[in-house]
Design a protein around this motif. Sequence first.
Motif, PDB file in Angstrom:
ATOM      1  N   ASP A 156      -8.987  15.609  14.290  1.00 27.21           N
ATOM      2  CA  ASP A 156      -9.029  14.189  13.929  1.00 27.21           C
ATOM      3  C   ASP A 156     -10.465  13.692  13.798  1.00 27.21           C
ATOM      4  O   ASP A 156     -10.806  12.986  12.837  1.00 27.21           O
ATOM      5  N   VAL A 157     -11.296  14.060  14.756  1.00 25.27           N
ATOM      6  CA  VAL A 157     -12.703  13.640  14.719  1.00 25.27           C
ATOM      7  C   VAL A 157     -13.383  14.222  13.489  1.00 25.27           C
ATOM      8  O   VAL A 157     -14.129  13.522  12.791  1.00 25.27           O
ATOM      9  N   TYR A 158     -13.104  15.498  13.201  1.00 28.91           N
ATOM     10  CA  TYR A 158     -13.741  16.137  12.047  1.00 28.91           C
ATOM     11  C   TYR A 158     -13.289  15.500  10.742  1.00 28.91           C
ATOM     12  O   TYR A 158     -14.100  15.296   9.834  1.00 28.91           O
ATOM     13  N   THR A 159     -12.023  15.141  10.642  1.00 28.86           N
ATOM     14  CA  THR A 159     -11.513  14.487   9.437  1.00 28.86           C
ATOM     15  C   THR A 159     -12.210  13.149   9.217  1.00 28.86           C
ATOM     16  O   THR A 159     -12.641  12.834   8.099  1.00 28.86           O
ATOM     17  N   VAL A 160     -12.332  12.359  10.280  1.00 29.45           N
ATOM     18  CA  VAL A 160     -13.013  11.063  10.174  1.00 29.45           C
ATOM     19  C   VAL A 160     -14.484  11.269   9.823  1.00 29.45           C
ATOM     20  O   VAL A 160     -15.040  10.546   8.980  1.00 29.45           O
ATOM     21  N   PHE A 161     -15.119  12.258  10.450  1.00 36.28           N
ATOM     22  CA  PHE A 161     -16.518  12.561  10.147  1.00 36.28           C
ATOM     23  C   PHE A 161     -16.696  12.882   8.665  1.00 36.28           C
ATOM     24  O   PHE A 161     -17.590  12.342   8.006  1.00 36.28           O
ATOM     25  N   LYS A 162     -15.849  13.753   8.121  1.00 41.41           N
ATOM     26  CA  LYS A 162     -15.987  14.123   6.708  1.00 41.41           C
ATOM     27  C   LYS A 162     -15.776  12.929   5.784  1.00 41.41           C
ATOM     28  O   LYS A 162     -16.476  12.783   4.786  1.00 41.41           O
ATOM     29  N   GLN A 163     -14.818  12.085   6.109  1.00 37.57           N
ATOM     30  CA  GLN A 163     -14.587  10.895   5.290  1.00 37.57           C
ATOM     31  C   GLN A 163     -15.811   9.982   5.308  1.00 37.57           C
ATOM     32  O   GLN A 163     -16.246   9.492   4.259  1.00 37.57           O
ATOM     33  N   ALA A 164     -16.365   9.756   6.482  1.00 40.77           N
ATOM     34  CA  ALA A 164     -17.541   8.895   6.605  1.00 40.77           C
ATOM     35  C   ALA A 164     -18.742   9.535   5.919  1.00 40.77           C
ATOM     36  O   ALA A 164     -19.487   8.859   5.202  1.00 40.77           O
ATOM     37  N   PHE A 165     -18.925  10.816   6.118  1.00 40.36           N
ATOM     38  CA  PHE A 165     -20.068  11.507   5.515  1.00 40.36           C
ATOM     39  C   PHE A 165     -19.971  11.495   3.994  1.00 40.36           C
ATOM     40  O   PHE A 165     -20.952  11.264   3.294  1.00 40.36           O
ATOM     41  N   ARG A 166     -18.773  11.715   3.469  1.00 42.92           N
ATOM     42  CA  ARG A 166     -18.549  11.664   2.012  1.00 42.92           C
ATOM     43  C   ARG A 166     -18.937  10.290   1.470  1.00 42.92           C
ATOM     44  O   ARG A 166     -19.593  10.172   0.434  1.00 42.92           O
ATOM     45  N   GLN A 167     -18.555   9.238   2.187  1.00 42.32           N
ATOM     46  CA  GLN A 167     -18.884   7.875   1.765  1.00 42.32           C
ATOM     47  C   GLN A 167     -20.396   7.641   1.822  1.00 42.32           C
ATOM     48  O   GLN A 167     -20.973   7.051   0.906  1.00 42.32           O
ATOM     49  N   ILE A 168     -21.041   8.106   2.865  1.00 39.90           N
ATOM     50  CA  ILE A 168     -22.496   7.945   3.001  1.00 39.90           C
ATOM     51  C   ILE A 168     -23.226   8.703   1.893  1.00 39.90           C
ATOM     52  O   ILE A 168     -24.172   8.184   1.301  1.00 39.90           O
ATOM     53  N   VAL A 169     -22.777   9.913   1.602  1.00 31.34           N
ATOM     54  CA  VAL A 169     -23.393  10.686   0.515  1.00 31.34           C
ATOM     55  C   VAL A 169     -23.250   9.934  -0.802  1.00 31.34           C
ATOM     56  O   VAL A 169     -24.208   9.811  -1.573  1.00 31.34           O
ATOM     57  N   HIS A 170     -22.072   9.388  -1.069  1.00 30.30           N
ATOM     58  CA  HIS A 170     -21.859   8.627  -2.303  1.00 30.30           C
ATOM     59  C   HIS A 170     -22.790   7.409  -2.358  1.00 30.30           C
ATOM     60  O   HIS A 170     -23.414   7.148  -3.395  1.00 30.30           O
ATOM     61  N   LEU A 171     -22.876   6.681  -1.252  1.00 32.95           N
ATOM     62  CA  LEU A 171     -23.749   5.507  -1.213  1.00 32.95           C
ATOM     63  C   LEU A 171     -25.200   5.893  -1.500  1.00 32.95           C
ATOM     64  O   LEU A 171     -25.892   5.210  -2.252  1.00 32.95           O
ATOM     65  N   GLN A 172     -25.649   6.985  -0.904  1.00 35.97           N
ATOM     66  CA  GLN A 172     -27.037   7.399  -1.103  1.00 35.97           C
ATOM     67  C   GLN A 172     -27.282   7.879  -2.531  1.00 35.97           C
ATOM     68  O   GLN A 172     -28.300   7.566  -3.140  1.00 35.97           O
ATOM     69  N   ARG A 173     -26.339   8.624  -3.080  1.00 36.57           N
ATOM     70  CA  ARG A 173     -26.522   9.154  -4.443  1.00 36.57           C
ATOM     71  C   ARG A 173     -26.489   8.059  -5.492  1.00 36.57           C
ATOM     72  O   ARG A 173     -27.057   8.206  -6.571  1.00 36.57           O
ATOM     73  N   THR A 174     -25.814   6.951  -5.192  1.00 41.21           N
ATOM     74  CA  THR A 174     -25.714   5.871  -6.178  1.00 41.21           C
ATOM     75  C   THR A 174     -26.699   4.741  -5.907  1.00 41.21           C
ATOM     76  O   THR A 174     -26.749   3.781  -6.677  1.00 41.21           O
ATOM     77  N   HIS A 175     -27.470   4.858  -4.851  1.00 38.56           N
ATOM     78  CA  HIS A 175     -28.461   3.817  -4.522  1.00 38.56           C
ATOM     79  C   HIS A 175     -29.606   3.910  -5.508  1.00 38.56           C
ATOM     80  O   HIS A 175     -30.180   4.979  -5.731  1.00 38.56           O
ATOM     81  N   PRO A 176     -30.000   2.771  -6.109  1.00 40.49           N
ATOM     82  CA  PRO A 176     -31.114   2.827  -7.058  1.00 40.49           C
ATOM     83  C   PRO A 176     -32.430   3.146  -6.332  1.00 40.49           C
ATOM     84  O   PRO A 176     -32.614   2.734  -5.183  1.00 40.49           O
ATOM     85  N   PRO A 177     -33.307   3.888  -6.988  1.00 38.75           N
ATOM     86  CA  PRO A 177     -34.594   4.199  -6.363  1.00 38.75           C
ATOM     87  C   PRO A 177     -35.426   2.934  -6.142  1.00 38.75           C
ATOM     88  O   PRO A 177     -35.291   1.963  -6.885  1.00 38.75           O
TER      89      PRO A 177
END
Length: 155
Positions: free
Chosen positions: A130-151
């Motif tokens: 359960d913890v790992y599933t939540v971690f991956k969901q949060a990490f996926r969201q953080i990666v998306h936010l960072q990749r789409t953040h304008p420089p």
Amino acid sequence: MRRSERKKTDPDLGIMAGQMLFAVQREMFETLALHGHPHLRPRHGAVLAYLDEEGSRATDLSQQSGQHKQVIGTLVDELVELGYVRREPDPQDRRAKLIVPTPLGLDEMRRSDAIVADIERRHAEAVGEDVYTVFKQAFRQIVHLQRTHPPASAD
């Protein structure tokens, strides 16, 4: 407290992401080397990690990996020379080429998927599914936010 000490005791996102990347790459490529793929290097992952069995366009590999198309072209050249991929005409677009895995490339893809699955299974067992599933969901969201953040602009 010295910066280096602070980074050890309370590492920031960049440091943790880098440590994770390098540790996964080390395990991946050491294990692949033991199973018949001694010439691959972490840089080849920009192609092999995203390659589809039926082939992929270099522009798609570039977009997915975040690498420039020229870098992908150089890596594809290396992988062609090593026998992992070949270039074929794209049946959807005569101007484009598909990067298609060879039998050696397909073997690497199968083995690397299994290695990553084993790593993820090990982590899930260590912290709980359960913890790992939540971690991956949060990490996926953080990666998306960072990749789409304008420089940042240079003011």
